[in-house]
Design a protein around this motif. Structure first.
Motif, PDB file in Angstrom:
ATOM      1  N   ILE A 180       0.450  -1.188  -0.130  1.00 30.44           N
ATOM      2  CA  ILE A 180      -0.246   0.297   0.225  1.00 30.44           C
ATOM      3  C   ILE A 180       0.829   1.196  -0.145  1.00 30.44           C
ATOM      4  O   ILE A 180       2.340   1.579   0.400  1.00 30.44           O
ATOM      5  N   ASP A 181       0.461   2.454  -0.403  1.00 32.48           N
ATOM      6  CA  ASP A 181       1.348   3.637  -0.668  1.00 32.48           C
ATOM      7  C   ASP A 181       0.821   4.123   0.765  1.00 32.48           C
ATOM      8  O   ASP A 181       1.533   5.316   0.967  1.00 32.48           O
ATOM      9  N   ARG A 182      -0.536   4.117   1.042  1.00 32.72           N
ATOM     10  CA  ARG A 182      -0.524   4.579   2.092  1.00 32.72           C
ATOM     11  C   ARG A 182      -1.779   4.404   3.197  1.00 32.72           C
ATOM     12  O   ARG A 182      -2.999   3.558   2.590  1.00 32.72           O
ATOM     13  N   ALA A 183      -1.384   3.818   4.388  1.00 30.50           N
ATOM     14  CA  ALA A 183      -2.415   3.901   4.991  1.00 30.50           C
ATOM     15  C   ALA A 183      -3.427   3.622   5.770  1.00 30.50           C
ATOM     16  O   ALA A 183      -3.631   5.040   6.350  1.00 30.50           O
ATOM     17  N   THR A 184      -4.242   2.954   6.089  1.00 28.82           N
ATOM     18  CA  THR A 184      -6.145   3.652   6.446  1.00 28.82           C
ATOM     19  C   THR A 184      -6.306   3.178   7.963  1.00 28.82           C
ATOM     20  O   THR A 184      -6.808   2.190   8.259  1.00 28.82           O
ATOM     21  N   ILE A 185      -6.536   4.355   8.723  1.00 28.79           N
ATOM     22  CA  ILE A 185      -6.736   4.233   9.802  1.00 28.79           C
ATOM     23  C   ILE A 185      -8.133   4.199   9.849  1.00 28.79           C
ATOM     24  O   ILE A 185      -8.344   5.465   9.807  1.00 28.79           O
ATOM     25  N   LEU A 186      -8.902   3.465  11.221  1.00 23.68           N
ATOM     26  CA  LEU A 186     -10.731   3.800  11.256  1.00 23.68           C
ATOM     27  C   LEU A 186     -11.095   3.878  12.310  1.00 23.68           C
ATOM     28  O   LEU A 186     -10.553   2.849  13.272  1.00 23.68           O
ATOM     29  N   PHE A 187     -11.199   4.994  12.640  1.00 20.18           N
ATOM     30  CA  PHE A 187     -12.478   4.538  14.016  1.00 20.18           C
ATOM     31  C   PHE A 187     -13.394   4.422  14.207  1.00 20.18           C
ATOM     32  O   PHE A 187     -13.746   5.581  12.908  1.00 20.18           O
ATOM     33  N   VAL A 188     -14.512   3.981  14.445  1.00 14.17           N
ATOM     34  CA  VAL A 188     -16.156   4.089  14.517  1.00 14.17           C
ATOM     35  C   VAL A 188     -16.463   4.095  16.253  1.00 14.17           C
ATOM     36  O   VAL A 188     -16.411   3.033  16.998  1.00 14.17           O
ATOM     37  N   LEU A 213      -6.557   9.168   8.203  1.00 12.98           N
ATOM     38  CA  LEU A 213      -7.506   9.195   9.915  1.00 12.98           C
ATOM     39  C   LEU A 213      -8.864   9.092   9.261  1.00 12.98           C
ATOM     40  O   LEU A 213      -9.412  10.163   9.202  1.00 12.98           O
ATOM     41  N   VAL A 214      -9.311   8.082   9.103  1.00  9.16           N
ATOM     42  CA  VAL A 214     -11.025   8.522   8.587  1.00  9.16           C
ATOM     43  C   VAL A 214     -11.973   8.171  10.488  1.00  9.16           C
ATOM     44  O   VAL A 214     -11.622   6.976  10.742  1.00  9.16           O
ATOM     45  N   ILE A 215     -12.487   9.109  10.842  1.00  6.16           N
ATOM     46  CA  ILE A 215     -13.298   8.684  11.882  1.00  6.16           C
ATOM     47  C   ILE A 215     -15.206   8.958  11.946  1.00  6.16           C
ATOM     48  O   ILE A 215     -15.663   9.662  10.579  1.00  6.16           O
ATOM     49  N   VAL A 216     -15.633   7.596  12.374  1.00  4.72           N
ATOM     50  CA  VAL A 216     -16.644   7.894  11.757  1.00  4.72           C
ATOM     51  C   VAL A 216     -17.636   8.192  13.075  1.00  4.72           C
ATOM     52  O   VAL A 216     -17.759   6.958  14.077  1.00  4.72           O
ATOM     53  N   GLY A 217     -18.577   8.108  13.033  1.00  2.00           N
ATOM     54  CA  GLY A 217     -19.259   9.243  13.876  1.00  2.00           C
ATOM     55  C   GLY A 217     -19.499  10.652  14.639  1.00  2.00           C
ATOM     56  O   GLY A 217     -18.934  11.352  13.840  1.00  2.00           O
ATOM     57  N   ASP A 218     -20.391  10.610  15.343  1.00  2.00           N
ATOM     58  CA  ASP A 218     -20.557  11.307  15.220  1.00  2.00           C
ATOM     59  C   ASP A 218     -21.195  11.689  17.582  1.00  2.00           C
ATOM     60  O   ASP A 218     -21.338  11.076  18.046  1.00  2.00           O
ATOM     61  N   GLY A 219     -21.103  12.888  18.666  1.00  2.00           N
ATOM     62  CA  GLY A 219     -21.404  13.079  19.908  1.00  2.00           C
ATOM     63  C   GLY A 219     -21.004  14.881  19.917  1.00  2.00           C
ATOM     64  O   GLY A 219     -20.078  15.736  18.959  1.00  2.00           O
ATOM     65  N   PRO A 220     -20.927  14.655  21.714  1.00  2.00           N
ATOM     66  CA  PRO A 220     -20.461  16.321  21.975  1.00  2.00           C
ATOM     67  C   PRO A 220     -19.302  16.443  21.398  1.00  2.00           C
ATOM     68  O   PRO A 220     -18.901  17.515  21.386  1.00  2.00           O
ATOM     69  N   GLN A 235      -5.228  15.448   7.442  1.00  3.17           N
ATOM     70  CA  GLN A 235      -5.697  14.666   6.578  1.00  3.17           C
ATOM     71  C   GLN A 235      -7.125  13.774   7.353  1.00  3.17           C
ATOM     72  O   GLN A 235      -7.088  12.479   6.887  1.00  3.17           O
ATOM     73  N   THR A 236      -7.104  13.978   8.258  1.00  7.37           N
ATOM     74  CA  THR A 236      -8.048  13.498   9.448  1.00  7.37           C
ATOM     75  C   THR A 236      -9.295  13.357   8.233  1.00  7.37           C
ATOM     76  O   THR A 236      -9.938  15.198   8.081  1.00  7.37           O
ATOM     77  N   GLU A 237     -10.219  12.765   8.499  1.00 10.51           N
ATOM     78  CA  GLU A 237     -11.752  12.391   7.858  1.00 10.51           C
ATOM     79  C   GLU A 237     -13.206  11.929   8.332  1.00 10.51           C
ATOM     80  O   GLU A 237     -13.144  11.455   8.696  1.00 10.51           O
ATOM     81  N   PHE A 238     -13.334  13.263   8.189  1.00 14.36           N
ATOM     82  CA  PHE A 238     -14.442  12.744   9.505  1.00 14.36           C
ATOM     83  C   PHE A 238     -15.855  12.883   8.703  1.00 14.36           C
ATOM     84  O   PHE A 238     -16.050  13.912   8.007  1.00 14.36           O
ATOM     85  N   VAL A 239     -16.541  11.862   8.770  1.00 12.10           N
ATOM     86  CA  VAL A 239     -17.324  11.462   7.828  1.00 12.10           C
ATOM     87  C   VAL A 239     -19.301  11.441   8.525  1.00 12.10           C
ATOM     88  O   VAL A 239     -20.534  10.848   8.341  1.00 12.10           O
ATOM     89  N   GLY A 240     -19.535  11.076  10.045  1.00  7.24           N
ATOM     90  CA  GLY A 240     -20.709  11.976  10.244  1.00  7.24           C
ATOM     91  C   GLY A 240     -20.659   9.689  11.264  1.00  7.24           C
ATOM     92  O   GLY A 240     -20.230   9.147  11.020  1.00  7.24           O
ATOM     93  N   ALA A 241     -21.940   9.742  11.354  1.00  2.00           N
ATOM     94  CA  ALA A 241     -22.490   8.693  12.084  1.00  2.00           C
ATOM     95  C   ALA A 241     -23.761   7.854  10.776  1.00  2.00           C
ATOM     96  O   ALA A 241     -23.930   8.768  10.244  1.00  2.00           O
TER      97      ALA A 241
END
Length: 350
Positions: A180-188, A213-220, A235-241
């Motif tokens: 891979i050229d660039r790894a993707t880290i995920l949080f849900v 870094l992909v962050i999936v979710g929503d909150g306070p 580089q962080t991407e927030f995609v919502g819930a």
């Protein structure tokens, strides 16, 4: 294998993620299953669910006090038992639920079994020993929980381990590339302080490889986290819930799943997509799920260990893929709701 009778099962609340398990369990009860559960407090933000096979009876939850002093009384518990006339009862093994003792006595007076289902006994004292002694059998979420019940003197042969699961046996995912050229880290998950997502963003900023870094979710904490990411790791991407099948593309495109704080219902789902995982140590439910061959368990408050573990994980893609395959094997063969149902039926039939 089925339970030859009618089952009653008590829960404080009915969260949506438990519905598949309860319906599957109900399908293995020859005379059906009735479920007694009420509403959570608004501040808990628990998404409720609706069963299709298990018959859900709404409890009236009376919430008392808060924090470490929280108690819950479920009005109508005995009325529900008298109407449903179950052959066995499973209750949450939590001494904060004040209706449980009278329900246990009601069943025992009629010569019927009561099983406690819980995380374990966090305190090894006489109070907990007296509490668990009222049950005929115990079902623990993890081996650690089972050991805690046994250390209180509860008979080992009456303790069953149903590894906590929210997903069915998964289908095999496609193989991921070895380069891979660039790894993707995920949080849900929910964007809350206790999830320590700020530490994850800071840790990514220290990675020489600069993973996505992909962050999936929503909150306070979403606004605060977005501000932090903009400052130190854009580089962080927030995609919502996202829920259900909406999550699929994010799991499929990820290389590593990281949960740096408490909680973790998404860990098993990540593993079902063949992902290695880094998770914070918690209540013991992760112990059976995350092992040396498929991931890392770290101390939730140790930022330096989070950074070093992420660096180690991303240093060898081939090893990462092998660990992902082991993740899939674990949830396919050992830990899923089908296996949970098997254990529940064993406990009921013993």
């Amino acid at each position: 294998m089925n339970f030859k009778g009618k089952l009653a099962l008590q829960q404080r609340v009915l969260p949506s993620y438990r519905v598949p398990f309860f319906d599957l369990l109900a399908s293995h009860c020859t005379n059906g299953m009735t479920l007694f559960a009420g509403q959570a407090r608004s501040e808990e933000m628990i998404v409720g669910g609706t069963t299709q096979i298990a018959k859900h009876i709404e409890a009236k939850n009376i919430h008392l006090f808060g924090g470490k002093f929280y108690l819950c009384y479920q009005k109508g518990f005995i009325d529900w038992l008298e109407e449903s006339k179950p052959d066995a009862l499973i209750v949450e093994a939590n001494p904060r639920y004040l209706s449980t003792p009278s329900a246990v006595k009601w069943l025992h007076k009629r010569g019927r079994k009561v099983i406690g289902w819980g995380l374990g006994a966090p305190k090894q004292n006489q109070f907990w020993k007296n509490f668990v002694s009222q049950f005929d059998s115990m079902i623990a979420y993890s081996q650690r929980g089972a050991d805690e019940y046994a250390s209180l003197g509860f008979p080992r042969e009456k303790i069953f381990v149903a590894h906590n699961s929210v997903s069915s046996k998964p289908e095999k995912p496609d193989d991921r590339p070895l380069t891979i050229d660039r790894a993707t880290i995920l949080f849900v998950g929910r964007l809350q302080n206790r999830k320590r997502i700020d530490s994850l963003i800071r840790a990514c900023a220290e990675m020489e490889s600069k993973p996505k870094l992909v962050i999936v979710g929503d909150g306070p904490e979403r606004e605060n986290l977005q501000t932090l990411a903009k400052e130190i790791y854009p580089q962080t991407e927030f995609v919502g819930a996202k829920h259900g099948l909406e999550l699929k593309p994010y799991f499929e495109k990820a290389d590593l799943f990281v949960l740096p704080g408490t909680g973790g219902l998404a860990v098993q789902e990540a593993m079902s997509y063949g992902l290695p995982v880094i998770v914070a140590k918690g209540d013991g439910t992760q112990d059976d799920l995350v092992r040396e061959k498929n991931g890392w368990q770290i101390e939730p408050e140790n930022y330096d260990v989070l950074v070093s573990t992420m660096k180690e994980a991303l240093s060898d893609v081939k090893r990462l893929r092998e660990m992902g395959k082991e993740s899939f094997r674990i949830v396919s063969e050992e830990i899923n709701i089908e296996k949970m149902v098997e254990v529940f039926i064993q406990a009921l039939s013993s």
